[in-house]
Write a protein that holds these residues in place. Structure first.
Motif, short mmCIF file in Angstrom:
data_model
loop_
_atom_site.label_atom_id
_atom_site.label_comp_id
_atom_site.label_asym_id
_atom_site.label_seq_id
_atom_site.Cartn_x
_atom_site.Cartn_y
_atom_site.Cartn_z
N GLN A 3 0.76 -1.28 -0.05
CA GLN A 3 -0.01 0.07 -0.14
C GLN A 3 0.89 1.26 0.17
OE1 GLN A 3 -3.54 0.74 -0.23
NE2 GLN A 3 -2.49 2.74 -0.53
N ASN A 4 0.79 2.11 -1.09
CA ASN A 4 1.48 3.34 -1.22
C ASN A 4 0.99 4.14 -0.06
OD1 ASN A 4 3.38 5.37 -2.47
ND2 ASN A 4 1.64 6.18 -3.07
N GLY A 5 1.99 4.88 0.53
CA GLY A 5 1.61 5.84 1.13
C GLY A 5 2.80 6.77 2.19
N THR A 6 2.87 7.15 3.31
CA THR A 6 3.91 7.56 4.07
C THR A 6 3.68 7.36 5.47
OG1 THR A 6 3.92 9.74 2.72
CG2 THR A 6 5.27 9.83 4.81
N PRO A 7 4.42 6.11 5.87
CA PRO A 7 5.36 5.34 4.83
C PRO A 7 4.48 4.43 3.84
CG PRO A 7 5.16 4.19 6.99
CD PRO A 7 4.29 5.34 7.03
N VAL A 8 5.28 3.91 3.08
CA VAL A 8 4.71 2.69 2.31
C VAL A 8 4.33 1.40 3.25
CG1 VAL A 8 4.96 1.09 0.49
CG2 VAL A 8 5.75 3.33 0.02
N THR A 9 3.39 0.81 3.27
CA THR A 9 3.10 -0.30 4.30
C THR A 9 3.03 -1.59 3.34
OG1 THR A 9 0.83 0.16 4.28
CG2 THR A 9 2.20 1.24 5.79
N ALA A 10 3.26 -2.77 4.05
CA ALA A 10 3.01 -4.04 3.49
C ALA A 10 2.34 -4.98 4.25
CB ALA A 10 4.29 -4.59 2.87
N GLY A 11 1.32 -5.64 4.19
CA GLY A 11 0.85 -6.80 5.13
C GLY A 11 0.90 -8.18 4.62
N LEU A 12 1.54 -8.95 5.52
CA LEU A 12 1.94 -10.53 5.18
C LEU A 12 0.87 -11.09 5.74
CD1 LEU A 12 3.98 -12.38 4.14
CD2 LEU A 12 5.02 -12.47 6.40
N THR A 13 0.20 -11.83 4.89
CA THR A 13 -0.81 -12.80 5.10
C THR A 13 -0.37 -14.24 5.45
OG1 THR A 13 -2.57 -11.20 4.25
CG2 THR A 13 -3.16 -13.61 4.52
N ILE A 14 -0.64 -14.63 6.60
CA ILE A 14 -0.29 -15.98 6.94
C ILE A 14 -1.79 -16.67 6.88
CG2 ILE A 14 0.72 -17.68 8.62
CD1 ILE A 14 2.10 -15.15 9.74
N PRO A 15 -1.72 -17.95 6.24
CA PRO A 15 -2.83 -18.75 6.22
C PRO A 15 -3.35 -19.42 7.64
CG PRO A 15 -1.10 -19.83 5.05
CD PRO A 15 -0.76 -18.44 5.41
N SER A 16 -4.41 -19.73 7.89
CA SER A 16 -4.49 -20.37 9.36
C SER A 16 -3.72 -21.72 9.42
CB SER A 16 -6.19 -20.97 9.13
OG SER A 16 -6.33 -21.49 10.48
N GLY A 17 -3.09 -21.75 10.58
CA GLY A 17 -2.06 -22.92 10.66
C GLY A 17 -1.05 -22.98 9.94
N GLY A 18 -0.80 -21.79 9.09
CA GLY A 18 0.32 -21.80 8.26
C GLY A 18 1.75 -21.72 8.80
N PHE A 19 1.78 -21.62 10.00
CA PHE A 19 3.23 -21.27 10.80
C PHE A 19 3.29 -22.06 12.24
CE2 PHE A 19 5.86 -19.49 13.73
CZ PHE A 19 7.09 -18.92 13.10
N VAL A 20 4.09 -22.96 12.07
CA VAL A 20 3.99 -23.77 13.46
C VAL A 20 5.55 -24.09 13.90
CG1 VAL A 20 3.84 -26.00 14.60
CG2 VAL A 20 2.18 -25.20 12.74
N LEU A 21 5.90 -23.41 15.18
CA LEU A 21 7.12 -23.45 15.64
C LEU A 21 7.08 -24.56 16.89
CD1 LEU A 21 9.14 -20.42 17.01
CD2 LEU A 21 8.94 -22.41 18.38
#
Length: 236
Positions: free
Chosen positions: A140-158
């Motif tokens: 998303q352009n702007g001040t600052p430029v932003t970015a949203g990282l989408t993780i699917p449900s259960g897509g990251f397991v530690l």
């Protein structure tokens, strides 16, 4: 001693209505805070629409990219911090005209980010991270430029092992977006600073099972894999 006069019924009804309205406003504000929506935005939901987002263009259109960790990535849940020194993901800028949005962000899917060479803040405890599903990023352009990282449900397991066996699942019930900041450059960078990620923790002794959120810190360098002499940039 003079006794006070009884309050008329109409005044009592007016007072009760005022109290109900005040309590309702307080509940609405509390609900807005609990879901991370500013109170002003919550008020707008029943009135005038929110202002449109700025136009966004990601270039070069159709080019592939790779995001590689610069430094280290940390995940903190409760009193436990996991540090990983290697992480990568890849994707592709949408082809024209989809690389431009006149009133909002430009999105593309990415491969699940991989994490390796991970250690923990707990002596005698090691950690591994597995990822799955289709991830995505929205610029998303702007001040600052932003970015949203989408993780699917259960897509990251530690998972940790050793003196404490814990399983930490990010986005445990539904997809979650982690908010970061984009900086154009050579290469461009995507940084996450104390970004909140919803988690569920299960395990025995030493596991932060009461934690429902993890703090994520990482900086990625994003390079153009179609033309290494070009840079992935976000403008209006």
């Amino acid at each position: 001693m003079q006794l006070s006069q009884p309050i008329p019924r109409t005044a009592r009804r007016t007072s009760r209505r005022h109290a109900v309205r005040t309590a309702g406003a307080g509940i609405a504000a509390l609900a807005a805070l609990s879901i991370g929506v500013p109170a002003s935005a919550a008020a707008q939901s029943g009135g005038a629409p929110a202002a449109a987002e700025a136009a966004t263009t990601v270039t070069p259109a159709g080019h592939g990219f790779t995001a590689a960790l610069s430094g280290k990535a940390t995940f903190t849940a409760g009193s436990v911090t996991v540090t990983c020194t290697a992480s990568t993901s890849s994707g592709q800028v949408p082809a024209a005209p989809d690389n431009h949005n006149e009133a909002g962000s430009v999105s593309s899917s990415t491969t699940p980010a991989t994490y390796s060479s991970c250690t923990t803040s707990m002596p005698g405890v090691s950690a591994t991270v597995s990822t799955s599903g289709t991830w995505g990023v929205a610029m998303q352009n702007g001040t600052p430029v932003t970015a949203g990282l989408t993780i699917p449900s259960g897509g990251f397991v530690l998972r940790t092992s050793g003196l404490a066996s814990c399983t930490v699942t990010a986005a445990p019930t539904t997809a979650a977006t982690v908010n970061g900041t984009w900086t154009n450059g050579a290469p461009s960078t995507l940084a996450f600073t104390n970004a909140a990620v919803p988690v569920k923790v299960v395990g025995g002794f030493g596991c932060p099972t009461s934690a429902t959120s993890s703090t994520f810190n990482a900086t990625y360098q994003v390079t153009d894999t179609t033309d290494p002499t070009s840079q992935i940039t976000v403008t209006g």
